[in-house]
Write a protein that holds these residues in place. Structure first.
Motif, PDB file in Angstrom:
ATOM      1  N   ASN A 115      51.562 -12.051   3.659  1.00  0.00           N
ATOM      2  CA  ASN A 115      51.278 -13.359   3.020  1.00  0.00           C
ATOM      3  C   ASN A 115      50.503 -12.222   1.553  1.00  0.00           C
ATOM      4  OD1 ASN A 115      51.769 -15.183   4.361  1.00  0.00           O
ATOM      5  ND2 ASN A 115      50.122 -15.771   4.943  1.00  0.00           N
ATOM      6  N   ARG A 116      49.217 -11.879   1.893  1.00  0.00           N
ATOM      7  CA  ARG A 116      48.521 -11.018   0.494  1.00  0.00           C
ATOM      8  C   ARG A 116      49.464  -9.262   0.071  1.00  0.00           C
ATOM      9  NH1 ARG A 116      43.734 -11.859  -1.525  1.00  0.00           N
ATOM     10  NH2 ARG A 116      43.605 -13.841  -0.520  1.00  0.00           N
ATOM     11  N   LEU A 117      50.350  -8.721   1.139  1.00  0.00           N
ATOM     12  CA  LEU A 117      50.577  -7.190   1.123  1.00  0.00           C
ATOM     13  C   LEU A 117      52.100  -7.482   0.853  1.00  0.00           C
ATOM     14  CD1 LEU A 117      48.676  -5.080   3.390  1.00  0.00           C
ATOM     15  CD2 LEU A 117      48.307  -5.945   1.367  1.00  0.00           C
ATOM     16  N   ILE A 118      52.956  -7.843   0.819  1.00  0.00           N
ATOM     17  CA  ILE A 118      54.100  -7.999   1.141  1.00  0.00           C
ATOM     18  C   ILE A 118      54.378  -9.553  -0.198  1.00  0.00           C
ATOM     19  CG2 ILE A 118      56.820  -8.314   1.875  1.00  0.00           C
ATOM     20  CD1 ILE A 118      54.358  -6.420   3.305  1.00  0.00           C
ATOM     21  N   ARG A 119      55.453  -8.814  -0.891  1.00  0.00           N
ATOM     22  CA  ARG A 119      56.178  -9.357  -1.971  1.00  0.00           C
ATOM     23  C   ARG A 119      57.754  -8.882  -1.878  1.00  0.00           C
ATOM     24  NH1 ARG A 119      51.913 -10.603  -1.523  1.00  0.00           N
ATOM     25  NH2 ARG A 119      50.194 -11.064  -3.223  1.00  0.00           N
ATOM     26  N   HIS A 120      58.608 -10.570  -1.991  1.00  0.00           N
ATOM     27  CA  HIS A 120      59.621 -10.407  -1.858  1.00  0.00           C
ATOM     28  C   HIS A 120      60.263 -10.278  -3.329  1.00  0.00           C
ATOM     29  CE1 HIS A 120      59.626 -12.017   1.871  1.00  0.00           C
ATOM     30  NE2 HIS A 120      59.011 -11.986   1.762  1.00  0.00           N
ATOM     31  N   LYS A 121      61.183  -8.907  -3.920  1.00  0.00           N
ATOM     32  CA  LYS A 121      61.664  -9.006  -4.762  1.00  0.00           C
ATOM     33  C   LYS A 121      62.359  -7.809  -4.461  1.00  0.00           C
ATOM     34  CE  LYS A 121      57.078  -7.662  -7.579  1.00  0.00           C
ATOM     35  NZ  LYS A 121      56.374  -6.254  -8.155  1.00  0.00           N
ATOM     36  N   SER A 122      63.939  -8.863  -5.139  1.00  0.00           N
ATOM     37  CA  SER A 122      65.099  -8.322  -5.476  1.00  0.00           C
ATOM     38  C   SER A 122      65.359  -6.836  -5.693  1.00  0.00           C
ATOM     39  CB  SER A 122      66.033  -9.274  -6.132  1.00  0.00           C
ATOM     40  OG  SER A 122      65.761  -9.590  -7.513  1.00  0.00           O
ATOM     41  N   LYS A 123      66.639  -5.825  -5.582  1.00  0.00           N
ATOM     42  CA  LYS A 123      66.700  -4.810  -6.370  1.00  0.00           C
ATOM     43  C   LYS A 123      65.994  -4.025  -6.616  1.00  0.00           C
ATOM     44  CE  LYS A 123      70.056  -7.580  -8.614  1.00  0.00           C
ATOM     45  NZ  LYS A 123      71.096  -7.929  -9.664  1.00  0.00           N
ATOM     46  N   GLN A 124      64.642  -4.047  -6.212  1.00  0.00           N
ATOM     47  CA  GLN A 124      64.009  -2.912  -5.782  1.00  0.00           C
ATOM     48  C   GLN A 124      63.738  -1.877  -4.840  1.00  0.00           C
ATOM     49  OE1 GLN A 124      61.268  -2.682  -7.401  1.00  0.00           O
ATOM     50  NE2 GLN A 124      61.577  -4.332  -9.250  1.00  0.00           N
ATOM     51  N   SER A 125      63.514  -0.637  -5.136  1.00  0.00           N
ATOM     52  CA  SER A 125      63.994   0.689  -3.950  1.00  0.00           C
ATOM     53  C   SER A 125      62.869   0.700  -2.991  1.00  0.00           C
ATOM     54  CB  SER A 125      63.785   1.914  -4.391  1.00  0.00           C
ATOM     55  OG  SER A 125      64.884   2.151  -5.694  1.00  0.00           O
ATOM     56  N   PHE A 126      61.468  -0.014  -3.703  1.00  0.00           N
ATOM     57  CA  PHE A 126      60.940  -0.301  -2.132  1.00  0.00           C
ATOM     58  C   PHE A 126      60.940  -1.758  -1.734  1.00  0.00           C
ATOM     59  CE2 PHE A 126      56.537  -0.605  -0.714  1.00  0.00           C
ATOM     60  CZ  PHE A 126      56.411  -0.390  -0.013  1.00  0.00           C
ATOM     61  N   ASN A 127      62.007  -1.032  -0.322  1.00  0.00           N
ATOM     62  CA  ASN A 127      62.161  -2.834  -0.079  1.00  0.00           C
ATOM     63  C   ASN A 127      60.211  -3.328   0.885  1.00  0.00           C
ATOM     64  OD1 ASN A 127      62.552  -4.241   1.839  1.00  0.00           O
ATOM     65  ND2 ASN A 127      64.869  -4.092   1.552  1.00  0.00           N
ATOM     66  N   GLN A 128      60.190  -4.132   0.374  1.00  0.00           N
ATOM     67  CA  GLN A 128      58.645  -4.734   1.109  1.00  0.00           C
ATOM     68  C   GLN A 128      59.092  -5.343   2.288  1.00  0.00           C
ATOM     69  OE1 GLN A 128      55.278  -5.487  -0.985  1.00  0.00           O
ATOM     70  NE2 GLN A 128      56.155  -5.488  -2.860  1.00  0.00           N
ATOM     71  N   MET A 129      60.118  -6.034   2.391  1.00  0.00           N
ATOM     72  CA  MET A 129      60.725  -6.669   4.357  1.00  0.00           C
ATOM     73  C   MET A 129      60.232  -5.496   5.252  1.00  0.00           C
ATOM     74  SD  MET A 129      59.394  -9.646   4.560  1.00  0.00           S
ATOM     75  CE  MET A 129      60.197  -9.575   6.088  1.00  0.00           C
ATOM     76  N   PHE A 130      61.261  -4.097   4.533  1.00  0.00           N
ATOM     77  CA  PHE A 130      61.575  -3.488   5.507  1.00  0.00           C
ATOM     78  C   PHE A 130      60.171  -2.609   5.424  1.00  0.00           C
ATOM     79  CE2 PHE A 130      64.898  -0.509   6.899  1.00  0.00           C
ATOM     80  CZ  PHE A 130      64.412   0.525   7.012  1.00  0.00           C
ATOM     81  N   PHE A 131      59.457  -2.583   4.196  1.00  0.00           N
ATOM     82  CA  PHE A 131      57.702  -1.691   4.677  1.00  0.00           C
ATOM     83  C   PHE A 131      57.222  -2.618   6.505  1.00  0.00           C
ATOM     84  CE2 PHE A 131      54.521  -0.140   4.036  1.00  0.00           C
ATOM     85  CZ  PHE A 131      53.754  -0.635   3.827  1.00  0.00           C
ATOM     86  N   TRP A 132      57.172  -3.729   6.038  1.00  0.00           N
ATOM     87  CA  TRP A 132      56.113  -4.210   6.639  1.00  0.00           C
ATOM     88  C   TRP A 132      56.775  -4.678   8.501  1.00  0.00           C
ATOM     89  CZ3 TRP A 132      52.009  -6.140   7.191  1.00  0.00           C
ATOM     90  CH2 TRP A 132      52.055  -7.583   8.326  1.00  0.00           C
ATOM     91  N   GLN A 133      58.473  -4.149   7.873  1.00  0.00           N
ATOM     92  CA  GLN A 133      58.698  -4.335   9.893  1.00  0.00           C
ATOM     93  C   GLN A 133      58.477  -3.223   9.719  1.00  0.00           C
ATOM     94  OE1 GLN A 133      63.490  -4.620  10.332  1.00  0.00           O
ATOM     95  NE2 GLN A 133      63.381  -1.975   9.708  1.00  0.00           N
ATOM     96  N   HIS A 134      58.348  -1.659   9.124  1.00  0.00           N
ATOM     97  CA  HIS A 134      57.638  -0.343   9.753  1.00  0.00           C
ATOM     98  C   HIS A 134      56.369  -1.225  10.137  1.00  0.00           C
ATOM     99  CE1 HIS A 134      56.961   3.719   9.821  1.00  0.00           C
ATOM    100  NE2 HIS A 134      56.314   3.650   8.408  1.00  0.00           N
ATOM    101  N   CYS A 135      55.740  -1.245   9.501  1.00  0.00           N
ATOM    102  CA  CYS A 135      54.209  -1.617  10.155  1.00  0.00           C
ATOM    103  C   CYS A 135      54.182  -2.364  11.400  1.00  0.00           C
ATOM    104  CB  CYS A 135      53.364  -1.995   9.275  1.00  0.00           C
ATOM    105  SG  CYS A 135      53.575  -1.705   7.503  1.00  0.00           S
ATOM    106  N   LEU A 136      55.179  -3.324  11.014  1.00  0.00           N
ATOM    107  CA  LEU A 136      55.000  -4.731  12.616  1.00  0.00           C
ATOM    108  C   LEU A 136      54.893  -3.030  13.943  1.00  0.00           C
ATOM    109  CD1 LEU A 136      56.179  -7.643  11.576  1.00  0.00           C
ATOM    110  CD2 LEU A 136      54.082  -7.470  12.078  1.00  0.00           C
TER     111      LEU A 136
END
Length: 676
Positions: A113-134
Motif C-alpha cells: 500500500n505504501r510502496l506501489i503506485r499504479h501508473k500507466s505508461k511508465q517504464s518502471f512497471n511497479q506491479m511487475f516490480f512487486w511480483q519480483h519482490c514477492l
C-alpha cells in the motif's frame, strides 16, 4: 538531514564518504522525510520472538490499523489457507496460523500500500516490480528454512524490500527510475554501472542511505545494500553475509525464471562468493520452485498479478539470456589484459544452458562454450545408464572426437574407484591424475593422463558427470579450474531441471486436468494441421461429438464429485477403445470429441456405436452409485466431404448431429446429413 546526521549515516554505511551527499543530490526530498515505511511496519519488524509476548503484541499492532486488520483477515480467510471456519479477529488468526504467517501477511499489505503506485505508461512497471519482490521474498524464506537459518521471517522481509532503492528513485528522484530504464535500453553497461552513471549512485546505495536513516534492522539493511556486491570484511554488515547471499541467490533465480524487477533486461550477476556461502547441494531447487510457484499463485487474488505461464517464462528467459550472453561476449572480446579465459567468460557461459529448454539443444551449446572458453581439448557429458551400469557419453564437443576410436565412450561402474568414486558419492568435483593409484587402471583404459569430473545434479540427485581433458594437446590441468567451472555446472543442473519442469508443464497445458484427455486447444490444433493435408488423407477422416445425457442430474442429485466421476468414466472408455493414430479429448463441460483417421462412414459409425454401447453397459453396472440414474451418451458423427472447407465446419456438423441424437431420444448415434 543536517551535516551531523549525514556524517553518522556515512560512517554506518561502511561506504566511501559522499554516498549520503549523492543521495541528497539525486532526490527531491531529504531521505528522513520520505514516508515509504509505515510506522506499523517498523513496529512489526522490531517485534520480539518471545513466545509470551509476540502474539499479543502482533495483534495490538495490527488492530490499531483498522484497514490493515480488515485486509489481513481477508487474506487469512482466503482459499490459500483452507481454514475450516471464518476467522473474525487478529488474535484468533495468530492462534490458528501462527505469528509468522500473520506478520508476513501484514507486512505484505503495508509495504504494498505504501510502496506501489499504479501508473500507466511508465517504464518502471511497479506491479511487475512487486511480483519480483514477492518472488524473491518467498524464495529467500524457503532457502532460509532449508538451510535452518534461525530467522527466516527476517530474511523474507529483506527479500520483500531488497530493491526498495528503486522505488525511492522512482517516487522521489529528480529523474525517475523510469527515466533511467529508458536510457538503459540504449546502454551496453551492466545494471550497477549504468545506474552509477545515470544517478551518481546505485539503487543499493540509495537503499543503504534510506535504511540507515529510518533505522531499519541491520540485517535487513545489509540485504538491501549488498545483494549485488557482498559487504567487505571491514564493513559493519559483514556479519550478515549469509543473509545477504540468500537474497542475492534468490534474486538471481527470479531473473533466471523470467521474473526480474522490471520488464526490461536488467540482469544481476551471480557472485562467486555467494556460492561459497550457500551450499546449493543442500537445496532441493525443484521443490523450492514448486513452493514459490504455489505462493505466487495465491497472490493473484489480492494483487491482480498475472504470473507468467510456462510459455511466457520460456520466452522471457530466452530473450534475457541471449541478451546477457551478447553483453558477456562483448565484454570478453573487449578485454585486453589476456587474463584467464575461463574466469573472464563465466558470465556468458552461465546463460548458455537457459537459451533453450530442449537438452538436445542446450547441452551441445554448453559443452561448446566450456570447451572454447576454458581451452579444453574435449568435453563430454556422461549420463548414468542403470541398464548398462556405467557412465555413457551422451553429448560431446568437438563433435568429431567420438566418431572413431572413442565410440562408444563409457566408464563401467565396476571400474569406478578412487577420486571418481568420491565424485559420485559425495557429489564433489575432482581432478583425477595418473599418480592416483586407485584411478590408474581407469585412466589407462580411456587412454588419458588426467581429466576433470564435475557432478551434474538435478533435484539434488546425481544425473550425470561433466568430463573434460587435454588428452590431445597434453597441457597440464590446474585444480583451481574446478571452482571456476562450478557455477556453470550448477546452471547446467538447473537447466536440466527446468527442461523437465517445462516438459511436464507443457504436457499439463495440453491435457484436461480432470479427465487426462487432450483439451480443446490441442484438438483444434490437431484438426487445423489435418486440414492442411492432401485430399487423399482428408477423405478418410471423421469427427464425432459425444455429450453425456442429462449430465446436470448427476451434479444435482448425486453431487459434483459424482459428476466428475462420470466424466472420468467416459474418458477412460474413450481412451481404452481408441486407436493410437486417432485423437480423443474433452471439448468442454460434459462434451468430448474424437477424430478418426483412415476410416470411412461404416468404420466411424461402428466405432461410435461401440463407444456408446460400452458407456451404457458401464452405467448399468454402476447404476446404484448414481442413484439409479442411467449413464448414456448421445453421439453426433461427421464424415469428411469436400463441402467442409475448414475444420470448424466439420465440428459444427458433428455438433448438429449430436443435438439431433438428443432430440431423437438420446443414447444413440446420428450421422450428419445435409438435410438434417
Amino acid at each position: 538531514m543536517d551535516n551531523n546526521t549525514a556524517s553518522a549515516s556515512e560512517d554506518l554505511l561502511g561506504y566511501p564518504a559522499g554516498i549520503a551527499k549523492a543521495a541528497r543530490a539525486v532526490l527531491k526530498k531529504e531521505v528522513r522525510h520520505l514516508q515509504l515505511i509505515p510506522a506499523a511496519a517498523i513496529k512489526l519488524l522490531k517485534l520480539t520472538n518471545d513466545e509470551n509476548t509476540r502474539a499479543k503484541d502482533l495483534s495490538k499492532v495490527i488492530e490499531t490499523e483498522p484497514a490493515l486488520a480488515a485486509k489481513v483477515l481477508r487474506i487469512v480467510n482466503s482459499a490459500a489457507f483452507c481454514l475450516p471456519k471464518k476467522i473474525t479477529s487478529i488474535k484468533h488468526a495468530v492462534n490458528m496460523l501462527g505469528f509468522s504467517a500473520v506478520r508476513q501477511a501484514a507486512l505484505d499489505q503495508l509495504f504494498y500500500n505504501r510502496l506501489i503506485r499504479h501508473k500507466s505508461k511508465q517504464s518502471f512497471n511497479q506491479m511487475f516490480f512487486w511480483q519480483h519482490c514477492l518472488f524473491v521474498a518467498s524464495m529467500s524464506k524457503a532457502i532460509a528454512v532449508t538451510l535452518k537459518h534461525p530467522d527466516p521471517d527476517m530474511i523474507y522481509t529483506g527479500g520483500l524490500l531488497h530493491d526498495v532503492g528503486k522505488v525511492v528513485l522512482e517516487s522521489y528522484g529528480r529523474v525517475s527510475y523510469s527515466d533511467y530504464l529508458t536510457a538503459y535500453d540504449k546502454s551496453d553497461q551492466s545494471l550497477m554501472e549504468s545506474e552509477k552513471t545515470f544517478f551518481g549512485l546505485t539503487h543499493t546505495e540509495i537503499g543503504l542511505v534510506f535504511c540507515s536513516t529510518w533505522n531499519l534492522p541491520p540485517a535487513i539493511t545489509a540485504m538491501i545494500g549488498f545483494h549485488h556486491e557482498m559487504p567487505p570484511t571491514d564493513s559493519p554488515y559483514a556479519q550478515f553475509k549469509t543473509e545477504t547471499a540468500i537474497i542475492s541467490f534468490a534474486n538471481y533465480i527470479a531473473w533466471v525464471q523470467g521474473v526480474g524487477s522490471s520488464e526490461k533486461i536488467c540482469s544481476p550477476d551471480l557472485q562467486a562468493e555467494v556460492l561459497k556461502i550457500i551450499d546449493i547441494d543442500k537445496l532441493n531447487l525443484e521443490q523450492l520452485l514448486e513452493h514459490v510457484d504455489r505462493e505466487m499463485a495465491n497472490t493473484r487474488e489480492f494483487y491482480g498479478i498475472s504470473f507468467p505461464n510456462i510459455h511466457k517464462l520460456r520466452a522471457t528467459l530466452v530473450q534475457a539470456t541471449i541478451k546477457l550472453s551478447v553483453i558477456g561476449n562483448k565484454t570478453r572480446h573487449d578485454k585486453s589484459d589476456g587474463g584467464n579465459a575461463g574466469v573472464a567468460s563465466n558470465g556468458s557461459i552461465l546463460t548458455i544452458p537457459h537459451r533453450s529448454l530442449d537438452p538436445e539443444e542446450f547441452l551441445p551449446w554448453t559443452l561448446e562454450a566450456i570447451q572454447s572458453d576454458f581451452g579444453f581439448d574435449r568435453v563430454i557429458m556422461l549420463n548414468i545408464d542403470p541398464k548398462r551400469r556405467g557412465l555413457i557419453a551422451a553429448h560431446w564437443w568437438p563433435e568429431s572426437i567420438l566418431k572413431d576410436e572413442l565410440q562408444p565412450f563409457e566408464i563401467p561402474i565396476g571400474e569406478v574407484t578412487g577420486k571418481l568414486l568420491d565424485c559420485l558419492r559425495n557429489k564433489k568435483p575432482v581432478l583425477i591424475r595418473k599418480d592416483d593409484n586407485l584411478d590408474r587402471q581407469m585412466l589407462h583404459r580411456i587412454n588419458v593422463d588426467e581429466f576433470i569430473a564435475m557432478p551434474v545434479l538435478r533435484h539434488n540427485k546425481l544425473v550425470g558427470v561433466l568430463y573434460a581433458d587435454n588428452s590431445l594437446s597434453g597441457r597440464a590441468m590446474d585444480e583451481k579450474i574446478l571452482g571456476e567451472m562450478l557455477p556453470i555446472v550448477n546452471e547446467l543442473g538447473i537447466a536440466l531441471m527446468n527442461a523437465k519442469q517445462y516438459t511436464l508443464a507443457r504436457k499439463e497445458s495440453q491435457v484436461d486436468p480432470l479427465t487426462q484427455l487432450f483439451n480443446k486447444r490441442v484438438i483444434n490444433e490437431f484438426l487445423a494441421r489435418l486440414f492442411e493435408s492432401e485430399p487423399q488423407v482428408l477423405t478418410k477422416i471423421a469427427v464425432g461429438f459425444i455429450d453425456v445425457d442429462r449430465f446436470k442430474h448427476f451434479n444435482d442429485v448425486c453431487g459434483h464429485q459424482a459428476g466428475d466421476d462420470v466424466l472420468k468414466i467416459v474418458a477412460d472408455i474413450l481412451r481404452s477403445m481408441t486407436r493410437p493414430g486417432d485423437l480423443i479429448g474433452r471439448y468442454g463441460g460434459e462434451e468430448f470429441l474424437f477424430v478418426l483417421r483412415n476410416t470411412d462412414q461404416a468404420g466411424a459409425l461402428g466405432y461410435a456405436e461401440r463407444i456408446r454401447g460400452e458407456i451404457e453397459r458401464r452405467g448399468k453396472v454402476m447404476s446404484e452409485r448414481f442413484h439409479n440414474h442411467e449413464l448414456t451418451v448421445s453421439v453426433g458423427l461427421a464424415v469428411y466431404s469436400p463441402g467442409y472447407k475448414s475444420y470448424p465446419a466439420m465440428i459444427e456438423a458433428a455438433d448438429k448431429a449430436m443435438y439431433r441424437a438428443k432430440h431423437s431420444g438420446r443414447n444413440r448415434v446420428v450421422v450428419y446429413q445435409d438435410d438434417l
